[in-house]
Write a protein that holds these residues in place. Structure first.
Motif, PDB file in Angstrom:
ATOM      1  N   LEU A  68      58.574  45.345  39.344  1.00  0.00           N
ATOM      2  CA  LEU A  68      57.311  45.671  40.017  1.00  0.00           C
ATOM      3  C   LEU A  68      57.125  44.738  41.203  1.00  0.00           C
ATOM      4  CD1 LEU A  68      54.802  46.168  37.040  1.00  0.00           C
ATOM      5  CD2 LEU A  68      55.898  47.944  38.417  1.00  0.00           C
ATOM      6  N   ALA A  69      56.968  45.307  42.391  1.00  0.00           N
ATOM      7  CA  ALA A  69      56.669  44.527  43.597  1.00  0.00           C
ATOM      8  C   ALA A  69      55.169  44.256  43.607  1.00  0.00           C
ATOM      9  CB  ALA A  69      57.117  45.290  44.839  1.00  0.00           C
ATOM     10  N   ILE A  70      54.737  43.443  42.659  1.00  0.00           N
ATOM     11  CA  ILE A  70      53.324  43.306  42.336  1.00  0.00           C
ATOM     12  C   ILE A  70      52.506  42.622  43.435  1.00  0.00           C
ATOM     13  CG2 ILE A  70      53.505  41.086  41.171  1.00  0.00           C
ATOM     14  CD1 ILE A  70      51.534  44.073  39.794  1.00  0.00           C
ATOM     15  N   ASP A  71      53.157  41.847  44.286  1.00  0.00           N
ATOM     16  CA  ASP A  71      52.426  41.128  45.331  1.00  0.00           C
ATOM     17  C   ASP A  71      52.096  42.061  46.493  1.00  0.00           C
ATOM     18  OD1 ASP A  71      51.320  39.371  47.111  1.00  0.00           O
ATOM     19  OD2 ASP A  71      53.106  38.128  47.375  1.00  0.00           O
ATOM     20  N   HIS A  72      53.109  42.394  47.321  1.00  0.00           N
ATOM     21  CA  HIS A  72      52.792  43.124  48.550  1.00  0.00           C
ATOM     22  C   HIS A  72      52.532  44.606  48.320  1.00  0.00           C
ATOM     23  CE1 HIS A  72      57.093  44.110  48.360  1.00  0.00           C
ATOM     24  NE2 HIS A  72      56.898  45.009  49.307  1.00  0.00           N
ATOM     25  N   GLU A  73      52.877  45.137  47.139  1.00  0.00           N
ATOM     26  CA  GLU A  73      52.562  46.531  46.829  1.00  0.00           C
ATOM     27  C   GLU A  73      51.531  46.641  45.703  1.00  0.00           C
ATOM     28  OE1 GLU A  73      56.883  48.362  48.245  1.00  0.00           O
ATOM     29  OE2 GLU A  73      56.337  48.469  46.132  1.00  0.00           O
ATOM     30  N   GLY A  74      50.887  45.509  45.394  1.00  0.00           N
ATOM     31  CA  GLY A  74      49.874  45.499  44.355  1.00  0.00           C
ATOM     32  C   GLY A  74      48.647  44.713  44.755  1.00  0.00           C
ATOM     33  N   HIS A  75      48.731  43.377  44.655  1.00  0.00           N
ATOM     34  CA  HIS A  75      47.562  42.537  44.931  1.00  0.00           C
ATOM     35  C   HIS A  75      47.055  42.706  46.360  1.00  0.00           C
ATOM     36  CE1 HIS A  75      47.821  40.600  41.055  1.00  0.00           C
ATOM     37  NE2 HIS A  75      49.086  40.294  41.261  1.00  0.00           N
ATOM     38  N   GLN A  76      47.961  42.705  47.328  1.00  0.00           N
ATOM     39  CA  GLN A  76      47.526  42.843  48.718  1.00  0.00           C
ATOM     40  C   GLN A  76      46.865  44.209  48.951  1.00  0.00           C
ATOM     41  OE1 GLN A  76      50.582  41.848  51.586  1.00  0.00           O
ATOM     42  NE2 GLN A  76      51.329  40.149  50.358  1.00  0.00           N
ATOM     43  N   VAL A  77      47.349  45.211  48.272  1.00  0.00           N
ATOM     44  CA  VAL A  77      46.808  46.561  48.441  1.00  0.00           C
ATOM     45  C   VAL A  77      45.414  46.648  47.824  1.00  0.00           C
ATOM     46  CG1 VAL A  77      47.179  49.007  47.955  1.00  0.00           C
ATOM     47  CG2 VAL A  77      49.128  47.520  48.488  1.00  0.00           C
ATOM     48  N   ALA A  78      45.237  46.040  46.646  1.00  0.00           N
ATOM     49  CA  ALA A  78      43.916  46.039  46.010  1.00  0.00           C
ATOM     50  C   ALA A  78      42.899  45.321  46.883  1.00  0.00           C
ATOM     51  CB  ALA A  78      44.010  45.379  44.637  1.00  0.00           C
ATOM     52  N   GLN A  79      43.315  44.233  47.515  1.00  0.00           N
ATOM     53  CA  GLN A  79      42.416  43.481  48.395  1.00  0.00           C
ATOM     54  C   GLN A  79      42.061  44.301  49.630  1.00  0.00           C
ATOM     55  OE1 GLN A  79      44.905  40.061  48.799  1.00  0.00           O
ATOM     56  NE2 GLN A  79      44.495  39.373  46.710  1.00  0.00           N
ATOM     57  N   TRP A  80      43.020  45.027  50.173  1.00  0.00           N
ATOM     58  CA  TRP A  80      42.709  45.923  51.304  1.00  0.00           C
ATOM     59  C   TRP A  80      41.700  46.980  50.873  1.00  0.00           C
ATOM     60  CZ3 TRP A  80      45.359  51.018  51.321  1.00  0.00           C
ATOM     61  CH2 TRP A  80      44.826  51.871  52.305  1.00  0.00           C
ATOM     62  N   LEU A  81      41.906  47.598  49.722  1.00  0.00           N
ATOM     63  CA  LEU A  81      40.968  48.611  49.253  1.00  0.00           C
ATOM     64  C   LEU A  81      39.574  48.024  49.060  1.00  0.00           C
ATOM     65  CD1 LEU A  81      43.244  50.504  46.699  1.00  0.00           C
ATOM     66  CD2 LEU A  81      42.490  51.335  48.938  1.00  0.00           C
ATOM     67  N   ASN A  82      39.499  46.814  48.493  1.00  0.00           N
ATOM     68  CA  ASN A  82      38.198  46.151  48.349  1.00  0.00           C
ATOM     69  C   ASN A  82      37.512  45.983  49.693  1.00  0.00           C
ATOM     70  OD1 ASN A  82      38.623  43.757  45.580  1.00  0.00           O
ATOM     71  ND2 ASN A  82      38.410  45.964  45.576  1.00  0.00           N
ATOM     72  N   SER A  83      38.290  45.716  50.733  1.00  0.00           N
ATOM     73  CA  SER A  83      37.698  45.461  52.046  1.00  0.00           C
ATOM     74  C   SER A  83      36.997  46.677  52.617  1.00  0.00           C
ATOM     75  CB  SER A  83      38.775  44.970  53.028  1.00  0.00           C
ATOM     76  OG  SER A  83      39.606  46.031  53.471  1.00  0.00           O
ATOM     77  N   VAL A  84      37.341  47.875  52.111  1.00  0.00           N
ATOM     78  CA  VAL A  84      36.663  49.092  52.565  1.00  0.00           C
ATOM     79  C   VAL A  84      35.768  49.661  51.462  1.00  0.00           C
ATOM     80  CG1 VAL A  84      38.365  49.650  54.320  1.00  0.00           C
ATOM     81  CG2 VAL A  84      38.678  50.544  52.000  1.00  0.00           C
ATOM     82  N   GLY A  85      35.506  48.852  50.437  1.00  0.00           N
ATOM     83  CA  GLY A  85      34.547  49.237  49.417  1.00  0.00           C
ATOM     84  C   GLY A  85      35.102  49.992  48.235  1.00  0.00           C
ATOM     85  N   ILE A  86      36.424  50.065  48.111  1.00  0.00           N
ATOM     86  CA  ILE A  86      37.055  50.805  47.012  1.00  0.00           C
ATOM     87  C   ILE A  86      37.552  49.823  45.953  1.00  0.00           C
ATOM     88  CG2 ILE A  86      38.983  52.318  46.380  1.00  0.00           C
ATOM     89  CD1 ILE A  86      38.805  53.531  49.182  1.00  0.00           C
ATOM     90  N   THR A  87      37.296  50.128  44.703  1.00  0.00           N
ATOM     91  CA  THR A  87      37.833  49.326  43.605  1.00  0.00           C
ATOM     92  C   THR A  87      39.324  49.619  43.459  1.00  0.00           C
ATOM     93  OG1 THR A  87      35.762  49.102  42.384  1.00  0.00           O
ATOM     94  CG2 THR A  87      37.788  49.037  41.089  1.00  0.00           C
ATOM     95  N   GLY A  88      40.139  48.567  43.502  1.00  0.00           N
ATOM     96  CA  GLY A  88      41.586  48.700  43.353  1.00  0.00           C
ATOM     97  C   GLY A  88      42.009  48.347  41.948  1.00  0.00           C
ATOM     98  N   VAL A  89      42.864  49.173  41.361  1.00  0.00           N
ATOM     99  CA  VAL A  89      43.291  48.993  39.968  1.00  0.00           C
ATOM    100  C   VAL A  89      44.814  48.989  39.940  1.00  0.00           C
ATOM    101  CG1 VAL A  89      43.170  49.901  37.620  1.00  0.00           C
ATOM    102  CG2 VAL A  89      41.208  50.175  39.165  1.00  0.00           C
ATOM    103  N   ILE A  90      45.417  47.810  39.762  1.00  0.00           N
ATOM    104  CA  ILE A  90      46.874  47.691  39.767  1.00  0.00           C
ATOM    105  C   ILE A  90      47.417  48.027  38.388  1.00  0.00           C
ATOM    106  CG2 ILE A  90      48.838  46.180  40.181  1.00  0.00           C
ATOM    107  CD1 ILE A  90      46.913  44.401  41.832  1.00  0.00           C
ATOM    108  N   LEU A  91      48.344  48.956  38.336  1.00  0.00           N
ATOM    109  CA  LEU A  91      48.975  49.351  37.079  1.00  0.00           C
ATOM    110  C   LEU A  91      50.282  48.591  36.874  1.00  0.00           C
ATOM    111  CD1 LEU A  91      49.423  51.158  34.580  1.00  0.00           C
ATOM    112  CD2 LEU A  91      50.424  52.867  36.149  1.00  0.00           C
ATOM    113  N   LYS A  92      50.366  47.888  35.765  1.00  0.00           N
ATOM    114  CA  LYS A  92      51.627  47.260  35.341  1.00  0.00           C
ATOM    115  C   LYS A  92      52.217  48.152  34.254  1.00  0.00           C
ATOM    116  CE  LYS A  92      51.506  42.718  34.879  1.00  0.00           C
ATOM    117  NZ  LYS A  92      50.999  41.375  34.472  1.00  0.00           N
ATOM    118  N   TYR A  93      53.026  49.122  34.693  1.00  0.00           N
ATOM    119  CA  TYR A  93      53.584  50.108  33.784  1.00  0.00           C
ATOM    120  C   TYR A  93      54.900  49.619  33.195  1.00  0.00           C
ATOM    121  CZ  TYR A  93      55.962  51.384  38.214  1.00  0.00           C
ATOM    122  OH  TYR A  93      56.659  51.351  39.396  1.00  0.00           O
ATOM    123  N   ARG A  94      55.286  50.230  32.083  1.00  0.00           N
ATOM    124  CA  ARG A  94      56.529  49.830  31.411  1.00  0.00           C
ATOM    125  C   ARG A  94      57.742  50.333  32.193  1.00  0.00           C
ATOM    126  NH1 ARG A  94      54.856  51.791  25.462  1.00  0.00           N
ATOM    127  NH2 ARG A  94      53.502  53.168  26.732  1.00  0.00           N
TER     128      ARG A  94
END
Length: 303
Positions: A75-101
Motif C-alpha cells: 500500500l502506497a499509504i503516504d502519497h496515495e493515502g494520507h496526502q490525499v485525505a488531507q487534500w480532501l479535507n482542505s475542500v471540506g470532504i471527509t477522507g477515509v483511507i482503506l487498508k485492505y488485505r
C-alpha cells in the motif's frame, strides 16, 4: 528529503491553516470481531479504515473512501493515502483511507469485500462522522484504482435483513475517482503484478473477464473522473481509455484527463522526494480539475 520529513511538512502546513482538519485521524477495524476469511490476527489480517474528518467549519458532508495502490501486494499509504485525505479535507470532504488485505496471502474476493465494507461502514456511521450517506464516493490509484473500479461495477444495495446493521448499507459509491488505474485485466494492457497478486498465476477465463472492469460498466455505474499519463509504462493509458469508452457507451457521466508526460504513481503530483522525483507541474493540476468536477456533482455543497 525523506518521506517522513515530507509528511511532517504537509501536516505542519495543514495544521497552521484553520478549518482544514477537525481532529486527529482515527483508525477503525472494519470487523472488530475478526474479518471474514482472515488467516490470522496480525495487522495484515485485519483491514481498517483511517478516518480524516473534515473540519465542521468547512465540511460539506461528503466522504470519499481512498484505496492506495501498490500492485495488490503493498500500500502506497503516504502519497496515495494520507496526502490525499488531507487534500480532501482542505475542500471540506471527509477522507477515509482503506487498508485492505493484500496478495498473494489474500486474493479475490477479499480486497473487494474489504472495500465494500468500508463504504458500508462510512454510511452506517454517517451521523457520528458528519457524513451524508447519499454522497459517499471512492477514489483509487493504480491497483487501488482497480479496486475502486471493481467496487463501482460490482456493488450491491445492502441486505435489509442482515443481522449486522453495517451490512444493510449500500456498497455503491456515488462517484468514482480513478488515478492511473489498473482496469483491463483480461487484455494486453493488464498490469501483470496486480493480476497475479489478486488472482494467482492462471486464473479462470471467466473470473478474469469479470474483473476486467471495462466489461462490467452499466448505466448504473457511478459518474467517474479519471486521470492518466501518456508515458505511463507499468499501467498503460489504454486501461483508462477503455473504461472511458465503456462509460460513454453506457451513458455514464465521465471526465477524463490524459497528460502527455509523467511517470506512473505520481499521486497528487507534488513529487516523491524519497525516490528522487520532483513535482510534476502539469500533473499537479488534476486535483483542482477534480475539485471543479466534484463541485458539479454536489460534493462541495454544504448541506
Amino acid at each position: 528529503m525523506g518521506k517522513c520529513v515530507l509528511l511532517t511538512t504537509i501536516l505542519l502546513v495543514i495544521s497552521s491553516t484553520p478549518g482544514l482538519l477537525a481532529a486527529e485521524p482515527t483508525e477503525h477495524l472494519l470487523w472488530p470481531d475478526g474479518a471474514p476469511g482472515a488467516l490470522g490476527s496480525a495487522p495484515a489480517d485485519q483491514p481498517t479504515i483511517i478516518v480524516y474528518q473534515a473540519d465542521p467549519s468547512v465540511a460539506t458532508g461528503a466522504a470519499i473512501v481512498i484505496c492506495p495502490g501498490g500492485g495488490y501486494g503493498a500500500l502506497a499509504i503516504d502519497h496515495e493515502g494520507h496526502q490525499v485525505a488531507q487534500w480532501l479535507n482542505s475542500v471540506g470532504i471527509t477522507g477515509v483511507i482503506l487498508k485492505y488485505r493484500l496478495g498473494p496471502r489474500y486474493q479475490h474476493p477479499i480486497p473487494l469485500t474489504d472495500a465494500q465494507r468500508a463504504l458500508r461502514t462510512v454510511r452506517a456511521n454517517a451521523d457520528d462522522w458528519g457524513v451524508d450517506p447519499s454522497r459517499v464516493g471512492v477514489l483509487g490509484f493504480s491497483a487501488g484504482g482497480h479496486l475502486a473500479s471493481t467496487v463501482g461495477t460490482h456493488f450491491d444495495l445492502g441486505d435489509p435483513d442482515a443481522k449486522d446493521p453495517i451490512d444493510r448499507q449500500s456498497s455503491r459509491p456515488d462517484v468514482m475517482i480513478l488515478g492511473y488505474p489498473v482496469i483491463a485485466l483480461a487484455t494486453e494492457y493488464a498490469h501483470g503484478g496486480s493480476r497475479r497478486n489478486l488472482l494467482g498465476e492462471n486464473p479462470p477465463a471467466d473470473l478474469l473477464d469479470s474483473l476486467s472492469n471495462e466489461r462490467r460498466v452499466t448505466p448504473e455505474t457511478p459518474p467517474t473522473f479519471l486521470v492518466h499519463t501518456n508515458e505511463d509504462e507499468p499501467v498503460p493509458a489504454e486501461n483508462s481509455l477503455l473504461f472511458v469508452l465503456a462509460l460513454r457507451k453506457a451513458g455514464v457521466p465521465v471526465e477524463f484527463h490524459l497528460f502527455e508526460a509523467g511517470r506512473h504513481g505520481l499521486g497528487l503530483g507534488g513529487g516523491l522526494p524519497d525516490r528522487g522525483i520532483g513535482p510534476d507541474e502539469a500533473f499537479a493540476v488534476w486535483p483542482g480539475l477534480c475539485e471543479t468536477w466534484l463541485k458539479r456533482r454536489g460534493f462541495l455543497d454544504r448541506k
